[in-house]
Design an enzyme around this catalytic site. Sequence first.
Site, PDB file in Angstrom:
ATOM      1  N   ARG A  92      41.205  62.231  35.179  1.00  0.00           N
ATOM      2  CA  ARG A  92      41.603  61.400  36.135  1.00  0.00           C
ATOM      3  C   ARG A  92      42.452  60.278  35.726  1.00  0.00           C
ATOM      4  O   ARG A  92      42.236  59.708  34.679  1.00  0.00           O
ATOM      5  CB  ARG A  92      40.093  61.133  36.665  1.00  0.00           C
ATOM      6  CG  ARG A  92      39.382  61.743  37.204  1.00  0.00           C
ATOM      7  CD  ARG A  92      39.412  62.493  38.353  1.00  0.00           C
ATOM      8  NE  ARG A  92      39.559  61.468  39.486  1.00  0.00           N
ATOM      9  CZ  ARG A  92      40.356  61.994  40.646  1.00  0.00           C
ATOM     10  NH1 ARG A  92      40.630  63.128  40.950  1.00  0.00           N
ATOM     11  NH2 ARG A  92      40.175  60.989  41.771  1.00  0.00           N
ATOM     12  N   LEU A  94      43.232  56.428  35.853  1.00  0.00           N
ATOM     13  CA  LEU A  94      42.250  55.167  35.940  1.00  0.00           C
ATOM     14  C   LEU A  94      43.054  54.382  36.442  1.00  0.00           C
ATOM     15  O   LEU A  94      44.181  54.089  36.155  1.00  0.00           O
ATOM     16  CB  LEU A  94      41.703  55.083  34.550  1.00  0.00           C
ATOM     17  CG  LEU A  94      40.645  55.940  34.042  1.00  0.00           C
ATOM     18  CD1 LEU A  94      40.581  55.698  32.544  1.00  0.00           C
ATOM     19  CD2 LEU A  94      39.459  55.860  34.891  1.00  0.00           C
ATOM     20  N   ASN A 108      43.285  57.409  24.660  1.00  0.00           N
ATOM     21  CA  ASN A 108      43.586  58.839  25.031  1.00  0.00           C
ATOM     22  C   ASN A 108      44.461  59.784  24.265  1.00  0.00           C
ATOM     23  O   ASN A 108      45.143  59.210  23.297  1.00  0.00           O
ATOM     24  CB  ASN A 108      44.388  58.852  26.502  1.00  0.00           C
ATOM     25  CG  ASN A 108      44.429  59.980  27.156  1.00  0.00           C
ATOM     26  OD1 ASN A 108      43.583  60.789  27.341  1.00  0.00           O
ATOM     27  ND2 ASN A 108      45.820  60.153  27.535  1.00  0.00           N
ATOM     28  N   LEU A 145      51.113  56.377  33.348  1.00  0.00           N
ATOM     29  CA  LEU A 145      50.324  57.442  33.098  1.00  0.00           C
ATOM     30  C   LEU A 145      51.117  57.927  31.758  1.00  0.00           C
ATOM     31  O   LEU A 145      52.362  58.063  31.532  1.00  0.00           O
ATOM     32  CB  LEU A 145      50.687  58.483  34.235  1.00  0.00           C
ATOM     33  CG  LEU A 145      50.233  59.882  33.786  1.00  0.00           C
ATOM     34  CD1 LEU A 145      48.682  59.983  33.720  1.00  0.00           C
ATOM     35  CD2 LEU A 145      50.872  60.855  34.876  1.00  0.00           C
ATOM     36  N   ASP A 146      50.109  58.100  30.862  1.00  0.00           N
ATOM     37  CA  ASP A 146      50.834  58.689  29.496  1.00  0.00           C
ATOM     38  C   ASP A 146      51.458  57.974  28.886  1.00  0.00           C
ATOM     39  O   ASP A 146      52.423  58.279  28.107  1.00  0.00           O
ATOM     40  CB  ASP A 146      51.065  60.299  29.506  1.00  0.00           C
ATOM     41  CG  ASP A 146      49.917  61.152  30.103  1.00  0.00           C
ATOM     42  OD1 ASP A 146      48.784  60.947  29.826  1.00  0.00           O
ATOM     43  OD2 ASP A 146      50.367  61.958  30.740  1.00  0.00           O
TER      44      ASP A 146
HETATM   45  C1  GAR Z   1      43.365  68.336  25.321  1.00  0.00           C
HETATM   46  O1  GAR Z   1      44.474  69.197  24.861  1.00  0.00           O
HETATM   47  C2  GAR Z   1      43.881  67.024  25.567  1.00  0.00           C
HETATM   48  O2  GAR Z   1      45.027  66.710  24.951  1.00  0.00           O
HETATM   49  C3  GAR Z   1      44.156  67.223  26.887  1.00  0.00           C
HETATM   50  O3  GAR Z   1      43.222  68.150  27.611  1.00  0.00           O
HETATM   51  C4  GAR Z   1      42.664  68.959  26.516  1.00  0.00           C
HETATM   52  C5  GAR Z   1      41.169  68.637  26.647  1.00  0.00           C
HETATM   53  O4  GAR Z   1      40.539  69.627  25.510  1.00  0.00           O
HETATM   54  N1  GAR Z   1      44.445  65.898  27.598  1.00  0.00           N
HETATM   55  C6  GAR Z   1      45.069  65.730  28.693  1.00  0.00           C
HETATM   56  O5  GAR Z   1      45.990  66.386  29.178  1.00  0.00           O
HETATM   57  C7  GAR Z   1      45.283  64.325  29.110  1.00  0.00           C
HETATM   58  N2  GAR Z   1      46.516  64.119  29.748  1.00  0.00           N
HETATM   59  P1  GAR Z   1      39.078  69.730  25.490  1.00  0.00           P
HETATM   60  O6  GAR Z   1      38.130  69.636  26.797  1.00  0.00           O
HETATM   61  O7  GAR Z   1      38.564  70.917  24.791  1.00  0.00           O
HETATM   62  O8  GAR Z   1      39.081  68.577  24.432  1.00  0.00           O
END
Ligand code: GAR
Length: 211
Positions: A92, A94, A108, A145-146
């Site tokens: 989400r 924020l 993050n 974002l990011d």
């Molecule tokens: C991870 O690869 C993380 O980097 C990504 O979601 C995945 C969660 O994996 N996050 C994003 O894309 C945030 N922008 P997990 O639930 O197995 O930890």
Amino acid sequence: MNKSIAILISGEGTNLQAFIDAQKEQLLQGKIAVVISNQPQAKGLKRAQLANIPSDTINHKDFKNRDEFDYALSKTIDKYQPDLIVLAGFMRILGTPFVTKYQSKLVNIHPSLLPKFTGLNTHQKALDANETEHGCSIHFVTDELDGGPVFAQAKVKVSQQDNKHTLANKVHQLEHQLYVKCVNLLLSNRLTLNNQKVFYNNEPLIGTIGL
Ligand code: GAR
């Protein structure tokens, strides 16, 4: 060791599992105070329950808008008074008031070598761009974002045989190690944010921390 973290998830929770495992092995410089998911079905919630870690669900669908969701989320977080809020696959966006409130204690992990490939589907984007290297980044969260200051990255080679699944798998392995390492640095104040600048061992960070 009296520092604590709140871990926010939306899904599988393999990064969360890395923190749970580190805590069990006494390799975490703090305690996981709570796991919060915005998705009631997130597998990570089971992981928290199995490890006897308090967990909560704040379903974004129960709120009229982002501000109300963010407010409910922050009220829950504040009950635990964590030193650090760790977004681990929390999908989400924020809002500014939330991000500003927790500035410098909100981090993050993102599955790309930022600033490349923000947003979703980063592994496919890396393949489509014929990248020879891909990886993950850890950053302080801002309302872009990011886009907050990146302080750690780990890389993998992209091979001809890779598809988005093999690549995701390789990146995940790196994430688990790098995220635990960085959270430990943050909890021990070896890594800090001051005026939007990252400091490592009290010196301005040059480049990024790796594995
Ligand atoms: C991870 O690869 C993380 O980097 C990504 O979601 C995945 C969660 O994996 N996050 C994003 O894309 C945030 N922008 P997990 O639930 O197995 O930890």
